[in-house]
Motif scaffolding. Structure first.
Motif, PDB file in Angstrom:
ATOM      1  N   SER A 183      -3.000 -51.547  -7.653  1.00 31.15           N
ATOM      2  CA  SER A 183      -4.019 -50.543  -8.358  1.00 31.15           C
ATOM      3  C   SER A 183      -3.645 -50.078  -9.047  1.00 31.15           C
ATOM      4  O   SER A 183      -2.390 -50.407  -9.926  1.00 31.15           O
ATOM      5  N   THR A 184      -4.837 -49.395  -9.967  1.00 33.80           N
ATOM      6  CA  THR A 184      -4.088 -49.363 -11.027  1.00 33.80           C
ATOM      7  C   THR A 184      -3.486 -47.397 -11.338  1.00 33.80           C
ATOM      8  O   THR A 184      -1.967 -47.422 -12.073  1.00 33.80           O
ATOM      9  N   LEU A 185      -3.015 -47.230  -9.745  1.00 34.94           N
ATOM     10  CA  LEU A 185      -2.323 -46.083  -9.713  1.00 34.94           C
ATOM     11  C   LEU A 185      -1.042 -47.017  -9.113  1.00 34.94           C
ATOM     12  O   LEU A 185      -0.023 -45.836  -9.652  1.00 34.94           O
ATOM     13  N   LEU A 186      -1.085 -47.263  -8.164  1.00 36.04           N
ATOM     14  CA  LEU A 186       0.315 -48.026  -8.074  1.00 36.04           C
ATOM     15  C   LEU A 186       0.783 -49.264  -7.916  1.00 36.04           C
ATOM     16  O   LEU A 186      -0.589 -50.017  -7.133  1.00 36.04           O
ATOM     17  N   ALA A 187       1.920 -50.146  -7.630  1.00 37.18           N
ATOM     18  CA  ALA A 187       2.076 -51.435  -8.460  1.00 37.18           C
ATOM     19  C   ALA A 187       3.175 -52.008  -7.101  1.00 37.18           C
ATOM     20  O   ALA A 187       4.149 -50.902  -7.475  1.00 37.18           O
ATOM     21  N   GLN A 188       3.213 -52.955  -6.856  1.00 39.20           N
ATOM     22  CA  GLN A 188       4.319 -53.140  -5.861  1.00 39.20           C
ATOM     23  C   GLN A 188       5.015 -54.522  -5.920  1.00 39.20           C
ATOM     24  O   GLN A 188       4.183 -55.741  -5.632  1.00 39.20           O
ATOM     25  N   GLY A 189       6.261 -54.418  -6.042  1.00 40.51           N
ATOM     26  CA  GLY A 189       6.435 -56.413  -6.258  1.00 40.51           C
ATOM     27  C   GLY A 189       8.094 -56.494  -6.441  1.00 40.51           C
ATOM     28  O   GLY A 189       8.701 -55.689  -5.831  1.00 40.51           O
ATOM     29  N   THR A 190       8.296 -57.623  -6.435  1.00 37.78           N
ATOM     30  CA  THR A 190       9.447 -58.006  -7.214  1.00 37.78           C
ATOM     31  C   THR A 190      10.110 -58.965  -8.890  1.00 37.78           C
ATOM     32  O   THR A 190       9.584 -59.390  -8.798  1.00 37.78           O
ATOM     33  N   GLN A 220      13.309 -54.733  -5.332  1.00 40.84           N
ATOM     34  CA  GLN A 220      11.781 -54.528  -4.696  1.00 40.84           C
ATOM     35  C   GLN A 220      11.955 -53.444  -6.175  1.00 40.84           C
ATOM     36  O   GLN A 220      12.040 -52.642  -6.092  1.00 40.84           O
ATOM     37  N   TYR A 221      10.215 -53.231  -6.139  1.00 41.73           N
ATOM     38  CA  TYR A 221      10.125 -51.882  -7.281  1.00 41.73           C
ATOM     39  C   TYR A 221       8.547 -51.619  -6.797  1.00 41.73           C
ATOM     40  O   TYR A 221       7.943 -52.411  -6.142  1.00 41.73           O
ATOM     41  N   ALA A 222       8.535 -50.438  -6.963  1.00 39.19           N
ATOM     42  CA  ALA A 222       7.372 -49.842  -6.413  1.00 39.19           C
ATOM     43  C   ALA A 222       7.187 -49.409  -8.602  1.00 39.19           C
ATOM     44  O   ALA A 222       8.077 -48.229  -8.733  1.00 39.19           O
ATOM     45  N   ALA A 223       6.021 -49.026  -9.249  1.00 37.67           N
ATOM     46  CA  ALA A 223       5.035 -48.679 -10.088  1.00 37.67           C
ATOM     47  C   ALA A 223       4.367 -47.698  -9.931  1.00 37.67           C
ATOM     48  O   ALA A 223       3.044 -48.151  -9.326  1.00 37.67           O
ATOM     49  N   GLY A 224       4.212 -46.509 -10.428  1.00 37.49           N
ATOM     50  CA  GLY A 224       3.172 -45.489 -10.044  1.00 37.49           C
ATOM     51  C   GLY A 224       3.165 -44.841 -11.755  1.00 37.49           C
ATOM     52  O   GLY A 224       3.418 -44.366 -11.812  1.00 37.49           O
ATOM     53  N   SER A 225       1.313 -43.951 -10.980  1.00 38.47           N
ATOM     54  CA  SER A 225       1.190 -43.028 -12.723  1.00 38.47           C
ATOM     55  C   SER A 225       0.212 -42.786 -11.972  1.00 38.47           C
ATOM     56  O   SER A 225      -1.472 -43.391 -11.632  1.00 38.47           O
ATOM     57  N   SER A 226      -0.097 -41.589 -12.926  1.00 37.36           N
ATOM     58  CA  SER A 226      -2.236 -40.860 -12.526  1.00 37.36           C
ATOM     59  C   SER A 226      -1.935 -40.986 -14.153  1.00 37.36           C
ATOM     60  O   SER A 226      -3.325 -40.502 -13.678  1.00 37.36           O
ATOM     61  N   ALA A 227      -2.008 -41.127 -14.745  1.00 40.91           N
ATOM     62  CA  ALA A 227      -1.878 -41.771 -16.708  1.00 40.91           C
ATOM     63  C   ALA A 227      -1.711 -43.089 -16.867  1.00 40.91           C
ATOM     64  O   ALA A 227      -3.040 -42.843 -17.702  1.00 40.91           O
ATOM     65  N   PHE A 228      -1.311 -43.674 -16.534  1.00 40.11           N
ATOM     66  CA  PHE A 228      -1.741 -45.154 -16.973  1.00 40.11           C
ATOM     67  C   PHE A 228      -1.718 -46.334 -16.043  1.00 40.11           C
ATOM     68  O   PHE A 228      -1.485 -45.816 -14.941  1.00 40.11           O
TER      69      PHE A 228
END
Ligand SMILES: [Zn+2]
Length: 392
Positions: free
Chosen positions: A361-368, A333-341
């Motif tokens: 969203s542009t700030l936070l994405a989640q998945g597998t 499982q993953y979560a990817a976050g950034s306030s710049a990209f």
């Protein structure tokens, strides 16, 4: 064909001559008899089952040519065979059918509703009425019906003339033509019917409403009578006793015990959430602020915890892009976050390379990711240190 199930509804065993036997599809046979005690499906009551000689009778239908028995093997024509009715099943149908008449009669008397549908299933009998009833009202009717059952009132079967019928106030689901058969519980109900009934109400034993649900502008009442009601009682008693043992509570107190257990469980959830948040805050504080991408692998985080941890990290400026993964080799499982990209673009890119799914969203994405840890580390390195422009 003589219909023994009307003249003598208690006939369990009878002799008859096979008038016709012809093969049907699916390896079955269609058998007509000189007389029969097998009730064919009709009026909400299922067909009888049983045996004819060595043949199993699996279904019985009323057809234009007469009553047809469906058997599993052929029976020689013109021979005399013994028919045996599966009595436990039939008597259960009689108890439920008579009970349904009483219930519908009492509902009609108090509320004026008609019975517009009747179905006898294996574990449930349903009766549909064209008006609303609450569970409490249905239980009041149930109490009145049980009084009538215990008064052991008789069940009368009559075949009135056309003239007699015109003066008779009886319930009927449809316009009837030809000879009408009337089933009467004196003082309680009069109804046109083609089914089989007990001789006195006491044989119904008891009637229990098991549910009331809204249905087509009215209600569908589920009920059980006699043997089926007893079996249902046994099943439910077993369930309550099982819960009672598990919770060390008296059978009458299982609702309170389960309520208490649920409250305790909610409190534990809330404690666990508070402690997890605290733990993730401490973990976040351990990372220095950084402009570089950050990849973290954590054990056993739920998707909600992954999202929380990732948000704490990127909002705390611990990395330009933060990717947190949790899972086991081959499925993370993953979560990817950034306030710049743009995380939707990153997510798309990583999903393609790591056989993944998900979005956000542009700030936070989640998945597998369906990938190994090594593959994740390699792709992270290549894409985020080698080609950050690709995700801007
Ligand atoms: Zn009926």
């Amino acid at each position: 064909m003589e219909k023994l199930y009307y003249e003598k509804p208690y006939v369990k065993l009878f002799e008859t001559e096979v008038a016709e036997c012809r093969p049907d599809k699916d390896g079955k046979y269609l058998v007509r008899l000189s007389r029969t005690a097998f009730y064919p499906e009709g009026g909400g009551q299922p067909a009888d089952t049983g045996t004819l000689g060595d043949a199993l009778v699996t279904d019985v239908r009323e057809c234009p040519e007469g009553i047809v028995h469906i058997t599993d093997r052929p029976i020689p024509e013109k021979t005399v065979v013994t028919g045996t009715i599966n009595w436990e099943r039939r008597f259960s149908h009689m108890q439920n059918h008579s009970g349904e008449h009483l219930f519908s009669g009492v509902v009609h008397k108090h509320y004026g509703y008609d019975n517009i549908g009747f179905h006898m299933g294996k574990d449930e009998v349903t009766v549909d009425f064209n008006g609303p009833l609450t569970m409490e009202q249905a239980e009041e009717v149930e109490a009145e019906v049980n009084e009538l059952i215990w008064q052991n009132i008789p069940v009368l079967e009559t075949y009135p003339t056309k003239e007699e019928l015109e003066t008779l106030d009886y319930r009927s689901k449809k316009e009837l033509s030809g000879q009408v058969r009337i089933i009467e519980f004196p003082g309680a109900d009069i109804c046109a019917c083609c089914g089989t009934h007990v001789m006195t109400a006491g044989e119904i034993g008891l009637l229990k409403v098991t549910g009331v649900a809204r249905y087509k502008g009215g209600v569908r009442v589920s009920l059980l009578c006699g043997r089926q009601a007893l079996l249902d009682y046994s099943r439910k008693l077993n369930a309550v006793q099982g819960i009672s043992v598990l919770l060390s509570a008296k059978p009458d107190s299982v609702v309170e015990a389960v309520t208490k257990l649920k409250e305790e469980s909610l409190k534990k959830d809330s404690d666990l959430n508070r402690l997890t948040r605290q733990l993730l805050e401490w973990k976040t504080a351990e990372y220095p602020e950084s402009d570089s991408p950050l990849l973290i692998i954590e054990d056993q985080l739920t998707p909600a915890q992954l999202r929380l941890f990732c948000t704490m990290l990127y909002e705390g400026k611990k990395g330009s892009i933060v990717l947190v993964c949790s899972g086991e080799e081959g499925l993370y499982q993953y979560a990817a976050g950034s306030s710049a990209f743009d995380m939707r673009a990153l997510c798309h890119l990583l999903n393609e390379r790591l056989n993944g799914r998900g979005g956000g969203s542009t700030l936070l994405a989640q998945g597998t990711f369906n990938a190994s840890l090594k593959e994740i580390q390699k792709v992270f390195q290549e894409e985020l240190y080698g080609g950050q422009n690709g995700i801007k």
